[in-house]
Motif scaffolding. Sequence first.
Motif, PDB file in Angstrom:
ATOM      1  N   GLY A 424      -1.965   3.279  15.273  1.00  0.00           N
ATOM      2  CA  GLY A 424      -0.685   3.961  15.134  1.00  0.00           C
ATOM      3  C   GLY A 424      -0.185   3.922  13.700  1.00  0.00           C
ATOM      4  O   GLY A 424      -0.538   3.028  12.916  1.00  0.00           O
ATOM      5  N   MET A 425       0.649   4.891  13.363  1.00  0.00           N
ATOM      6  CA  MET A 425       1.112   5.068  11.988  1.00  0.00           C
ATOM      7  C   MET A 425       1.775   3.827  11.409  1.00  0.00           C
ATOM      8  O   MET A 425       1.408   3.342  10.341  1.00  0.00           O
ATOM      9  N   PHE A 426       2.743   3.278  12.114  1.00  0.00           N
ATOM     10  CA  PHE A 426       3.557   2.208  11.524  1.00  0.00           C
ATOM     11  C   PHE A 426       2.826   0.864  11.522  1.00  0.00           C
ATOM     12  O   PHE A 426       2.922   0.109  10.558  1.00  0.00           O
ATOM     13  N   ALA A 427       2.075   0.581  12.582  1.00  0.00           N
ATOM     14  CA  ALA A 427       1.307  -0.666  12.607  1.00  0.00           C
ATOM     15  C   ALA A 427       0.233  -0.656  11.531  1.00  0.00           C
ATOM     16  O   ALA A 427       0.044  -1.642  10.802  1.00  0.00           O
ATOM     17  N   GLN A 428      -0.471   0.471  11.393  1.00  0.00           N
ATOM     18  CA  GLN A 428      -1.541   0.538  10.389  1.00  0.00           C
ATOM     19  C   GLN A 428      -0.974   0.475   8.980  1.00  0.00           C
ATOM     20  O   GLN A 428      -1.555  -0.180   8.100  1.00  0.00           O
ATOM     21  N   ASN A 429       0.160   1.122   8.750  1.00  0.00           N
ATOM     22  CA  ASN A 429       0.763   1.041   7.411  1.00  0.00           C
ATOM     23  C   ASN A 429       1.291  -0.361   7.122  1.00  0.00           C
ATOM     24  O   ASN A 429       1.327  -0.774   5.963  1.00  0.00           O
ATOM     25  N   TYR A 430       1.681  -1.086   8.164  1.00  0.00           N
ATOM     26  CA  TYR A 430       2.029  -2.493   7.958  1.00  0.00           C
ATOM     27  C   TYR A 430       0.815  -3.253   7.445  1.00  0.00           C
ATOM     28  O   TYR A 430       0.920  -4.049   6.502  1.00  0.00           O
ATOM     29  N   PHE A 431      -0.353  -3.014   8.051  1.00  0.00           N
ATOM     30  CA  PHE A 431      -1.572  -3.674   7.581  1.00  0.00           C
ATOM     31  C   PHE A 431      -1.881  -3.274   6.143  1.00  0.00           C
ATOM     32  O   PHE A 431      -2.291  -4.113   5.334  1.00  0.00           O
ATOM     33  N   TYR A 432      -1.693  -1.993   5.828  1.00  0.00           N
ATOM     34  CA  TYR A 432      -1.929  -1.552   4.446  1.00  0.00           C
ATOM     35  C   TYR A 432      -1.019  -2.289   3.475  1.00  0.00           C
ATOM     36  O   TYR A 432      -1.454  -2.780   2.429  1.00  0.00           O
ATOM     37  N   LEU A 433       0.267  -2.339   3.825  1.00  0.00           N
ATOM     38  CA  LEU A 433       1.251  -2.910   2.907  1.00  0.00           C
ATOM     39  C   LEU A 433       1.082  -4.410   2.734  1.00  0.00           C
ATOM     40  O   LEU A 433       1.349  -4.946   1.649  1.00  0.00           O
ATOM     41  N   THR A 434       0.628  -5.108   3.784  1.00  0.00           N
ATOM     42  CA  THR A 434       0.434  -6.559   3.658  1.00  0.00           C
ATOM     43  C   THR A 434      -0.721  -6.887   2.720  1.00  0.00           C
ATOM     44  O   THR A 434      -0.802  -7.997   2.210  1.00  0.00           O
ATOM     45  N   GLU A 435      -1.620  -5.907   2.512  1.00  0.00           N
ATOM     46  CA  GLU A 435      -2.742  -6.131   1.603  1.00  0.00           C
ATOM     47  C   GLU A 435      -2.695  -5.167   0.421  1.00  0.00           C
ATOM     48  O   GLU A 435      -3.723  -4.879  -0.197  1.00  0.00           O
ATOM     49  N   LEU A 436      -1.506  -4.684   0.135  1.00  0.00           N
ATOM     50  CA  LEU A 436      -1.376  -3.674  -0.906  1.00  0.00           C
ATOM     51  C   LEU A 436      -1.852  -4.180  -2.260  1.00  0.00           C
ATOM     52  O   LEU A 436      -2.422  -3.431  -3.058  1.00  0.00           O
ATOM     53  N   ASP A 437      -1.625  -5.482  -2.517  1.00  0.00           N
ATOM     54  CA  ASP A 437      -2.042  -6.030  -3.799  1.00  0.00           C
ATOM     55  C   ASP A 437      -3.554  -5.966  -3.975  1.00  0.00           C
ATOM     56  O   ASP A 437      -4.057  -5.975  -5.102  1.00  0.00           O
ATOM     57  N   LYS A 438      -4.296  -5.880  -2.860  1.00  0.00           N
ATOM     58  CA  LYS A 438      -5.742  -5.761  -2.960  1.00  0.00           C
ATOM     59  C   LYS A 438      -6.152  -4.385  -3.484  1.00  0.00           C
ATOM     60  O   LYS A 438      -7.178  -4.233  -4.131  1.00  0.00           O
ATOM     61  N   TYR A 439      -5.337  -3.380  -3.166  1.00  0.00           N
ATOM     62  CA  TYR A 439      -5.721  -2.007  -3.447  1.00  0.00           C
ATOM     63  C   TYR A 439      -5.131  -1.468  -4.751  1.00  0.00           C
ATOM     64  O   TYR A 439      -5.667  -0.530  -5.330  1.00  0.00           O
ATOM     65  N   LEU A 440      -4.014  -2.028  -5.170  1.00  0.00           N
ATOM     66  CA  LEU A 440      -3.374  -1.534  -6.389  1.00  0.00           C
ATOM     67  C   LEU A 440      -3.970  -2.252  -7.599  1.00  0.00           C
ATOM     68  O   LEU A 440      -3.997  -3.469  -7.652  1.00  0.00           O
ATOM     69  N   ASN A 441      -4.438  -1.481  -8.521  1.00  0.00           N
ATOM     70  CA  ASN A 441      -5.056  -2.050  -9.717  1.00  0.00           C
ATOM     71  C   ASN A 441      -4.173  -1.759 -10.923  1.00  0.00           C
ATOM     72  O   ASN A 441      -4.051  -0.604 -11.343  1.00  0.00           O
ATOM     73  N   PRO A 442      -3.566  -2.790 -11.493  1.00  0.00           N
ATOM     74  CA  PRO A 442      -2.668  -2.564 -12.630  1.00  0.00           C
ATOM     75  C   PRO A 442      -3.416  -2.053 -13.854  1.00  0.00           C
ATOM     76  O   PRO A 442      -4.602  -2.336 -14.050  1.00  0.00           O
ATOM     77  N   LYS A 443      -2.700  -1.298 -14.649  1.00  0.00           N
ATOM     78  CA  LYS A 443      -3.286  -0.740 -15.872  1.00  0.00           C
ATOM     79  C   LYS A 443      -3.654  -1.886 -16.828  1.00  0.00           C
ATOM     80  O   LYS A 443      -2.828  -2.740 -17.109  1.00  0.00           O
TER      81      LYS A 443
END
Length: 825
Positions: A424-443
Amino acid sequence: MKNIRNNFVFFFLVTIISAVDIFYNGNAFVQLALVLLASTAVFYMPAIKLNINRLAFIILLGVNLFVLAITLTQRTYLLNMLFLSYLLWSIITPKLQHFNFLFPMTFLLSFISVYAACLLDFSVPVFVVALYPVYVFGSLLNGKNIIKTKKIWAFAFFNLFVSSLGLAVFLFKSLGQSIIDSVLLINIVKLGALAAVYLPLLSLFAIWFAISANMIFRMLFSKFSKAGTAFDLSNFIKPVMSLISFFTVSGIATFICELSIRQNFKETIQDILDPNLLFNILVLCSIYMCLTALLGRGIPKIIIGIVTIFLTVANYIKFKYFDEPFYPWDLYLIRNLIGICKEYLSIPIIVSVVAGIGVMVYVVIRFRKAIGRYLKPKLSLLLLPFAGIFLILNSIVLIYTPLSIQLGIQQSWYIGKDEIVANGMFAQNYFYLTELDKYLNPKPQGYSESTMADINSKYGETGDSVAASAFVSNEKPNVIMIMSESFWDITKLNDLKFSKNIVENTHKYQKGQLAAPVIGGGTANSEFEALTGMSISALSPGIIVYNAYLRTTTPSIASVLKDNGYSTTAIHPNYGWFYNRDKVYNYFGFEKFYDVDKFSLSSQCKGPYISDYALVDKIMETLNSSDKPAFIFGISMQNHDPYIDKYSSHDVTVESSKLNEQQKNIVGNFAQGIYDADQSLGKLIEELKNSKKPTLVYFFGDHAPRLGSLNDFYKVYDLLGTDDRSAQNQNLEKLKYYTTPFAAWSNFKEIDSFSEIVSPSHIAYKILEDTGVKYPNYFNILPKLEKDFPVLHQQTISTVDSDNQLIKDYRLIQYDILFGNKYLK
């Protein structure tokens, strides 16, 4: 006399339903009938006058608590709960009845208490709390006349219709799930998350239905008398509509978001009240409730609306162009989004958008005072505790995997359409956001156009680089690159005896070892390094680059060879959507991609997968059909796990004194797959020896296998052990099970060996060097890295000096290509 009659009717009703509860236990629909009858008893309970003194009250309360205590571990009885409830409610309610918020707050209390009880690990009767709204409403009507107008009658039947509809819907969804058995709310024992998403709503509508039915009964059969005061039901229209509006906003927002994923109205209708999506509605409800408690009614609706519109549009665009959902880290693609929008801009669209904005501005200005009042922030200290508890309960379900799995919701290492549809949209985005630091690569520090121009000059002063060792033939050589599934040299393990040399050809043509970036799975990351010359070592663990990042044209050896006049083909006898390959290969510059649909599952399999021999046949067929020099990248599938009982017959047998029968079965089947992969390599080379075209062949394994279950696939490795001197000499003891063989062959030149264990990224430069083609300057950093940092690996990255200029340059190059402005491209 009237009081005696009321008492008699009440006790008769209680006796009947209690007898049914005691002697006819176990039928879910009887339980549902009992809760509706009990609700009727509770509705009229405020009219009962026992006229007992304080001592008698204390004795009765003590007796009921004692009965509750001794029956709690076996079965709590309805009779006990009714008398206990009456004693408690009759004391509490008169002290609270003057508060206007009492009735709506009891509904929240009922809902939250049932939700929480389902998630507990011990029996907890919530009857006293859950049915309290019925008692409160009965006490409000007790001794009062109901004003009967057309508006009141319409409102009464509207409540009956909505509550009966809701009760029927959730009753239907709960059938066969052992949830209705607990609808009486006197024995809730370890029901779990599945009951938690249905039982509170089922109870809510059952209580609502009981109140509505009894209210209409009172209106039908009671005469207006001069006694008592008039009771105006119209005072309850606003709170009822607020309740309906609350669930409607959350439900419609979730439906629209899920529709943007499924893109099928009928399918979304069918799925919306399944456990996973119903939980998503409850998640949004808890967020909405928190916002309402903090900001009032208006602003939260605007926020929910904006989020819904954004997610819907973002998912529509992503599915249209990439057939996958929107990810939070897709902000990297914002420029691409703008570019896509430009393609669809036209004068009618521009006029419509401008007109829409103009209408909105007019409405805001025209009704600014009313809008201002509606959007005025307002803190609700009464609602806030309920909202906080509701949000915490939902978070517990998401965080605690055994609960979320009951709903079909689970965090997966593989991200894509299947996962967001399942969760589901909101549960899956919760999983994304809890690991967001894994996916965002700072300049990286210092990243700019001028810095990348300097790097481009540093690693190639004359523009496009040309390999130092030019090929002998005047004809561009064909290039065949094979990544063999789970190909690992199992002969390195101690105490294993094989009936044949299962790696004969691999050892014959071996040119070194690769330190694969993954073990047991994650094939795409080894593939990414080998094709691009980049490394996942600087990324967060668990990232699959193909799924997380690659959405635009990305330089690879395929694109470089294509620019040099090659035909480029990828062949993988598995489903093309897996690891997003059907899209990524296009970004890499492959002109064609042959997946499992180009093979015959009925005639070309060995075990459950397409054989390595069939892959070699497809490679030769593709090579012979090309009228240009060809680059063919093949990824095998035959030797994929699981290995237990994989083959019915074997060409090779394995003996070991340290393994049990199951372990020998696994190792034997894996060894058979290695043998077939090795023999297919030999077959390919023998066929190519007859070719007059210059040809280069590269062969390597993607990672070591899982020789066991997902949780204990190291067991065989640990039992047998290996003495990998090369890994020890390079201080890579941690990677002794990561190293896979690298073999190469050519019919026109000698191919140099790697002097040490290297990362798969160095294959990219070796191929460009051996073919002698022009390539972008930044590839020239790879031989320098091979000398100073031959292995860049997540397991050993902490030992690498991040301030080293070569490492800084490499990370700037990778950032520019994957996330930056692509100055080097």
